[in-house]
Design a protein around this motif. Structure first.
Motif, PDB file in Angstrom:
ATOM      1  N   PHE A 139      10.909   2.478  -2.949  1.00 58.91           N
ATOM      2  CA  PHE A 139      11.534   2.915  -1.701  1.00 58.91           C
ATOM      3  C   PHE A 139      13.053   2.778  -1.751  1.00 58.91           C
ATOM      4  CE2 PHE A 139       7.503   3.420  -0.116  1.00 58.91           C
ATOM      5  CZ  PHE A 139       7.392   3.508   1.260  1.00 58.91           C
ATOM      6  N   THR A 140      13.721   3.761  -1.167  1.00 62.69           N
ATOM      7  CA  THR A 140      15.143   3.648  -0.864  1.00 62.69           C
ATOM      8  C   THR A 140      15.290   3.126   0.559  1.00 62.69           C
ATOM      9  OG1 THR A 140      15.295   5.889   0.039  1.00 62.69           O
ATOM     10  CG2 THR A 140      15.646   5.631  -2.353  1.00 62.69           C
ATOM     11  N   ARG A 141      16.465   2.621   0.879  1.00 64.60           N
ATOM     12  CA  ARG A 141      16.703   2.160   2.262  1.00 64.60           C
ATOM     13  C   ARG A 141      16.664   3.335   3.226  1.00 64.60           C
ATOM     14  NH1 ARG A 141      16.794   0.545   6.574  1.00 64.60           N
ATOM     15  NH2 ARG A 141      17.663  -1.374   7.444  1.00 64.60           N
ATOM     16  N   ASP A 142      17.073   4.507   2.770  1.00 62.34           N
ATOM     17  CA  ASP A 142      17.018   5.689   3.633  1.00 62.34           C
ATOM     18  C   ASP A 142      15.583   6.026   4.017  1.00 62.34           C
ATOM     19  OD1 ASP A 142      19.747   5.992   3.652  1.00 62.34           O
ATOM     20  OD2 ASP A 142      19.792   7.590   2.140  1.00 62.34           O
ATOM     21  N   LEU A 143      14.640   5.816   3.090  1.00 65.25           N
ATOM     22  CA  LEU A 143      13.238   6.102   3.410  1.00 65.25           C
ATOM     23  C   LEU A 143      12.727   5.122   4.463  1.00 65.25           C
ATOM     24  CD1 LEU A 143      10.625   7.613   3.051  1.00 65.25           C
ATOM     25  CD2 LEU A 143      10.163   6.263   0.977  1.00 65.25           C
ATOM     26  N   VAL A 144      13.085   3.864   4.351  1.00 66.79           N
ATOM     27  CA  VAL A 144      12.691   2.883   5.365  1.00 66.79           C
ATOM     28  C   VAL A 144      13.223   3.299   6.734  1.00 66.79           C
ATOM     29  CG1 VAL A 144      13.000   0.496   6.143  1.00 66.79           C
ATOM     30  CG2 VAL A 144      12.491   0.966   3.737  1.00 66.79           C
ATOM     31  N   THR A 145      14.475   3.728   6.764  1.00 64.80           N
ATOM     32  CA  THR A 145      15.072   4.164   8.025  1.00 64.80           C
ATOM     33  C   THR A 145      14.350   5.375   8.591  1.00 64.80           C
ATOM     34  OG1 THR A 145      17.250   3.324   7.368  1.00 64.80           O
ATOM     35  CG2 THR A 145      17.193   4.987   9.111  1.00 64.80           C
ATOM     36  N   ALA A 146      14.010   6.321   7.728  1.00 62.35           N
ATOM     37  CA  ALA A 146      13.312   7.522   8.180  1.00 62.35           C
ATOM     38  C   ALA A 146      11.933   7.184   8.748  1.00 62.35           C
ATOM     39  CB  ALA A 146      13.177   8.510   7.023  1.00 62.35           C
ATOM     40  N   LEU A 147      11.244   6.252   8.127  1.00 59.06           N
ATOM     41  CA  LEU A 147       9.907   5.873   8.591  1.00 59.06           C
ATOM     42  C   LEU A 147       9.941   5.148   9.927  1.00 59.06           C
ATOM     43  CD1 LEU A 147       8.308   4.647   5.240  1.00 59.06           C
ATOM     44  CD2 LEU A 147       7.914   6.832   6.406  1.00 59.06           C
ATOM     45  N   THR A 164       6.497  11.230  -0.805  1.00 57.68           N
ATOM     46  CA  THR A 164       7.225  10.898   0.422  1.00 57.68           C
ATOM     47  C   THR A 164       6.547  11.518   1.636  1.00 57.68           C
ATOM     48  OG1 THR A 164       9.325  10.689  -0.757  1.00 57.68           O
ATOM     49  CG2 THR A 164       9.449  11.118   1.607  1.00 57.68           C
ATOM     50  N   ASP A 165       6.094  12.754   1.527  1.00 57.23           N
ATOM     51  CA  ASP A 165       5.405  13.413   2.644  1.00 57.23           C
ATOM     52  C   ASP A 165       4.129  12.664   3.018  1.00 57.23           C
ATOM     53  OD1 ASP A 165       7.347  15.347   2.813  1.00 57.23           O
ATOM     54  OD2 ASP A 165       6.201  16.884   1.750  1.00 57.23           O
ATOM     55  N   GLN A 166       3.383  12.197   2.016  1.00 58.30           N
ATOM     56  CA  GLN A 166       2.148  11.465   2.297  1.00 58.30           C
ATOM     57  C   GLN A 166       2.435  10.123   2.949  1.00 58.30           C
ATOM     58  OE1 GLN A 166       0.646  11.582  -1.707  1.00 58.30           O
ATOM     59  NE2 GLN A 166      -0.713  13.310  -1.299  1.00 58.30           N
ATOM     60  N   ILE A 167       3.507   9.475   2.529  1.00 58.82           N
ATOM     61  CA  ILE A 167       3.896   8.203   3.151  1.00 58.82           C
ATOM     62  C   ILE A 167       4.275   8.421   4.614  1.00 58.82           C
ATOM     63  CG2 ILE A 167       5.639   6.377   3.145  1.00 58.82           C
ATOM     64  CD1 ILE A 167       5.738   6.782   0.046  1.00 58.82           C
ATOM     65  N   CYS A 168       5.058   9.455   4.873  1.00 60.20           N
ATOM     66  CA  CYS A 168       5.461   9.760   6.257  1.00 60.20           C
ATOM     67  C   CYS A 168       4.245  10.060   7.124  1.00 60.20           C
ATOM     68  CB  CYS A 168       6.427  10.940   6.272  1.00 60.20           C
ATOM     69  SG  CYS A 168       8.059  10.581   5.576  1.00 60.20           S
ATOM     70  N   ALA A 169       3.286  10.797   6.572  1.00 60.20           N
ATOM     71  CA  ALA A 169       2.065  11.119   7.326  1.00 60.20           C
ATOM     72  C   ALA A 169       1.257   9.861   7.609  1.00 60.20           C
ATOM     73  CB  ALA A 169       1.226  12.130   6.555  1.00 60.20           C
ATOM     74  N   ALA A 170       1.182   8.969   6.639  1.00 62.93           N
ATOM     75  CA  ALA A 170       0.423   7.730   6.819  1.00 62.93           C
ATOM     76  C   ALA A 170       1.048   6.865   7.911  1.00 62.93           C
ATOM     77  CB  ALA A 170       0.353   6.962   5.504  1.00 62.93           C
ATOM     78  N   LEU A 194       0.826  -1.212   0.000  1.00 60.86           N
ATOM     79  CA  LEU A 194       0.000   0.000   0.000  1.00 60.86           C
ATOM     80  C   LEU A 194       0.859   1.260   0.000  1.00 60.86           C
ATOM     81  CD1 LEU A 194      -1.323   2.315   2.126  1.00 60.86           C
ATOM     82  CD2 LEU A 194      -2.659   1.505   0.161  1.00 60.86           C
ATOM     83  N   LEU A 195       1.922   1.278   0.806  1.00 56.82           N
ATOM     84  CA  LEU A 195       2.725   2.491   0.939  1.00 56.82           C
ATOM     85  C   LEU A 195       3.525   2.807  -0.312  1.00 56.82           C
ATOM     86  CD1 LEU A 195       4.063   2.216   4.605  1.00 56.82           C
ATOM     87  CD2 LEU A 195       2.134   3.570   3.757  1.00 56.82           C
ATOM     88  N   CYS A 196       3.706   1.832  -1.195  1.00 60.42           N
ATOM     89  CA  CYS A 196       4.470   2.113  -2.416  1.00 60.42           C
ATOM     90  C   CYS A 196       3.557   2.383  -3.603  1.00 60.42           C
ATOM     91  CB  CYS A 196       5.459   0.990  -2.728  1.00 60.42           C
ATOM     92  SG  CYS A 196       4.725  -0.625  -3.036  1.00 60.42           S
ATOM     93  N   MET A 197       2.337   2.825  -3.327  1.00 63.63           N
ATOM     94  CA  MET A 197       1.486   3.299  -4.406  1.00 63.63           C
ATOM     95  C   MET A 197       1.894   4.724  -4.781  1.00 63.63           C
ATOM     96  SD  MET A 197      -2.227   1.624  -3.534  1.00 63.63           S
ATOM     97  CE  MET A 197      -2.893   2.163  -5.108  1.00 63.63           C
TER      98      MET A 197
END
Length: 224
Positions: A186-194, A133-139, A126-129
């Motif tokens: 997704f990048t690995r950095d995004l996973v780490t940020a989440l 990036t801002d919407q993913i972080c908010a979710a 779902l998150l990779c629809m």
């Protein structure tokens, strides 16, 4: 900026219509059996003494129905009313209708749940629809809000090692549209940020489908 927002909104609305049409044309398009991530998640949720599961992007419900058959109460959310109609009918036919609640929900909006009211949340791709990036972080922030302390969040996403990354139409922000489906890789950095503010338990690489798609399965635990 307003133009970019309008284009993003239009893109997501096109995706919603595309998914509705796809579910109409291909009922039970992913089959009746649960995904491998759902099988893993059920064990992780059970180990955390979870009783209820919120599934984001439940689609026609192969994983929601699996969770219900495993004894969990499931709140299945999706932005496709067509998919949820299929899910509800299947739940009734499978005699688990009393354990499955469906609701049309756009993941860009706040989750329709009180704070710390859920034991577990599951989101398979779902998150990779077509989300920014801002919407993913908010979710993910919303997921943390509704999970009780110690609650488990299992999600899967396609990543930049996938064969479709960089293919098709670019929409910026690592979003590429291929065959009518837009994907945020997704990048690995995004996973780490989440995982900031969570306990990151695991990032597991796996493949799925005929391409095959390359994904990460991420398990993180809500902290107070």
């Amino acid at each position: 900026m307003a133009g970019e927002v309008d284009r993003a909104e239009e893109r997501l609305e096109r995706q919603r219509r595309h998914w509705d049409a796809t579910y109409v044309a291909h009922p039970v398009m992913y089959g009746d059996g649960p995904s491998d991530p759902a099988i893993y998640a059920a064990e992780a949720f059970r180990s955390a003494a979870a009783h209820d599961v919120v599934e984001l992007g439940a689609g026609h419900g192969r994983d929601a129905l699996f969770f219900a058959r495993e004894g969990f109460t499931v709140r299945a959310l999706d932005f496709s009313s067509t998919a949820l109609q299929q899910l509800s009918a299947a739940a009734q036919a499978s005699a688990v209708g009393e354990r499955v609640i469906t609701a049309v929900h756009d993941v860009r909006a706040p989750l329709p749940l009180p704070d710390m009211s859920a034991d577990a949340v599951f989101a398979h791709m779902l998150l990779c629809m077509a989300l920014s990036t801002d919407q993913i972080c908010a979710a993910v922030g919303e997921v943390h809000r509704v999970l009780r302390p110690g609650g488990v969040f299992v999600y899967t996403v396609r990543h930049t090692g996938d064969a479709h990354y960089g293919a098709g139409t670019s929409h910026g922000d690592d979003i590429y549209e291929h065959g009518g489906f837009a994907v945020h890789f997704f990048t690995r950095d995004l996973v780490t940020a989440l995982a900031d503010g969570w306990t990151l338990a695991e990032v597991h690489s796996f493949s799925e489908g005929e391409l095959p798609r390359q994904l990460w399965r991420v398990t993180q635990v809500a902290t107070p």
